[in-house]
Each structure stands twice: as structure tokens, then as C-alpha cells.
Motif scaffolding. Structure first.
Motif, PDB file in Angstrom:
ATOM      1  N   VAL A 167     -43.629 -18.462  10.825  1.00  0.00           N
ATOM      2  CA  VAL A 167     -42.408 -17.926  10.203  1.00  0.00           C
ATOM      3  C   VAL A 167     -42.769 -16.873   9.163  1.00  0.00           C
ATOM      4  CG1 VAL A 167     -40.436 -18.496   8.731  1.00  0.00           C
ATOM      5  CG2 VAL A 167     -41.014 -19.980  10.666  1.00  0.00           C
ATOM      6  N   GLN A 193     -41.709 -12.895   9.198  1.00  0.00           N
ATOM      7  CA  GLN A 193     -40.989 -12.271   8.087  1.00  0.00           C
ATOM      8  C   GLN A 193     -41.778 -11.099   7.498  1.00  0.00           C
ATOM      9  OE1 GLN A 193     -40.303 -16.073   5.890  1.00  0.00           O
ATOM     10  NE2 GLN A 193     -38.237 -15.233   5.662  1.00  0.00           N
ATOM     11  N   GLU A 194     -43.056 -11.294   7.284  1.00  0.00           N
ATOM     12  CA  GLU A 194     -43.852 -10.286   6.584  1.00  0.00           C
ATOM     13  C   GLU A 194     -44.193  -9.081   7.447  1.00  0.00           C
ATOM     14  OE1 GLU A 194     -48.120 -10.023   4.282  1.00  0.00           O
ATOM     15  OE2 GLU A 194     -47.004 -11.904   4.261  1.00  0.00           O
ATOM     16  N   ARG A 251     -40.513  -8.105   9.713  1.00  0.00           N
ATOM     17  CA  ARG A 251     -39.303  -7.905   8.901  1.00  0.00           C
ATOM     18  C   ARG A 251     -38.088  -8.677   9.407  1.00  0.00           C
ATOM     19  NH1 ARG A 251     -41.984  -6.545   4.769  1.00  0.00           N
ATOM     20  NH2 ARG A 251     -42.960  -4.521   4.779  1.00  0.00           N
ATOM     21  N   HIS A 252     -38.314  -9.891   9.916  1.00  0.00           N
ATOM     22  CA  HIS A 252     -37.196 -10.746  10.314  1.00  0.00           C
ATOM     23  C   HIS A 252     -36.759 -11.570   9.114  1.00  0.00           C
ATOM     24  CE1 HIS A 252     -37.400  -9.815  14.544  1.00  0.00           C
ATOM     25  NE2 HIS A 252     -38.695 -10.117  14.590  1.00  0.00           N
ATOM     26  N   ASP A 253     -35.451 -11.864   9.049  1.00  0.00           N
ATOM     27  CA  ASP A 253     -34.981 -12.751   7.985  1.00  0.00           C
ATOM     28  C   ASP A 253     -35.386 -14.185   8.335  1.00  0.00           C
ATOM     29  OD1 ASP A 253     -32.792 -14.106   9.534  1.00  0.00           O
ATOM     30  OD2 ASP A 253     -31.971 -12.070   9.565  1.00  0.00           O
ATOM     31  N   LEU A 254     -35.188 -15.105   7.406  1.00  0.00           N
ATOM     32  CA  LEU A 254     -35.653 -16.482   7.579  1.00  0.00           C
ATOM     33  C   LEU A 254     -35.043 -17.135   8.819  1.00  0.00           C
ATOM     34  CD1 LEU A 254     -37.275 -18.892   6.586  1.00  0.00           C
ATOM     35  CD2 LEU A 254     -35.329 -19.499   5.124  1.00  0.00           C
ATOM     36  N   ALA A 256     -36.514 -15.512  12.011  1.00  0.00           N
ATOM     37  CA  ALA A 256     -37.916 -15.893  12.139  1.00  0.00           C
ATOM     38  C   ALA A 256     -38.043 -17.347  12.597  1.00  0.00           C
ATOM     39  CB  ALA A 256     -38.642 -15.690  10.815  1.00  0.00           C
TER      40      ALA A 256
END
Length: 122
Positions: A60, A64-65, A68-71, A74
Motif C-alpha cells: 500500500v 501511494q508513494e 500516487r494512489h490515495d489510501l 491503493a
């Protein structure tokens, strides 16, 4: 020899007004613009593969890092990887996809995880 010999007509356009675009006496060449058809660059999917050792939280965090997916997104991708054995992290041009794969693999190695990341044509 006659005093008033006939001379050849002067070179160049005839006297008087000329139609537009023929100021040089019709000796010009008009080039037509040919539209070039370029294809968009081929796209590649970056996929992560499931293993039994990499923590879900790490997957996850990587999503995200580096993607660039949100929580929530992800987490959904991580669950797809967990259940289906692989999941799409993103779709990119070839160079960007290759860079993402190398970045993810380097981060996994630094953290001591055997996470596998690959790319394939979309």
C-alpha cells in the motif's frame, strides 16, 4: 544596320497588375503541407505480483508513494494483487513504466522484501 532594330521583349512579368501570388511571373513553386500522421506512444502496464512474504502495508505504501494512489485505491489494488496474484499499478509510456518498475524493485530490496514488479504491453 537599321537604326531602330527590334529588341526582344523584356524578361519578367508583363506590365500591369498581376494576380495575387504571381509577383515573380509564375516561376514560383507552391509546396503543399502534408499532414504527418503520428501514432501515440505505446503504453505499458506496471504490475505487482503477489508473494507470501511482503507485508500488505508495504505494498500500500509503494502504491501511494510511487504511483500516487490515495489510501482507498491503493488498498483496493493491494487486495487485487493478494487475491488474483497480480494487479495493475498504473499505465505509462515505456520509459516511465521501466523507471517505475526499477524504483519499486529498489525500494523492495532496500526494505528486505521479495516484492516483484513487472511491465507488459497494455
Amino acid at each position: 544596320m537599321p537604326l531602330f532594330a527590334q529588341q526582344p521583349p523584356p524578361a519578367g512579368p508583363p506590365p500591369g497588375p498581376q494576380p495575387p501570388g504571381t509577383e515573380d511571373g509564375g516561376n514560383s513553386t507552391t509546396l503543399e503541407r502534408v499532414a504527418q500522421k503520428t501514432e501515440p506512444p505505446r503504453l505499458y502496464q506496471v504490475l505487482m505480483l503477489n508473494d507470501d512474504f511482503t507485508p500488505m502495508e508495504f505494498v500500500v505504501m509503494v502504491l501511494q508513494e510511487y504511483f500516487r494512489h490515495d489510501l482507498d485505491t491503493a488498498t483496493q489494488i493491494m487486495l487485487k494483487i493478494h487475491h488474483d496474484g497480480r494487479g495493475v499499478c498504473g499505465v505509462f509510456t515505456k520509459d516511465v513504466a521501466a523507471t517505475k518498475v526499477e524504483t519499486v524493485l529498489a525500494a523492495a530490496r532496500r526494505a528486505g522484501h521479495p516484492l516483484q514488479c513487472i511491465m507488459e504491453a497494455a
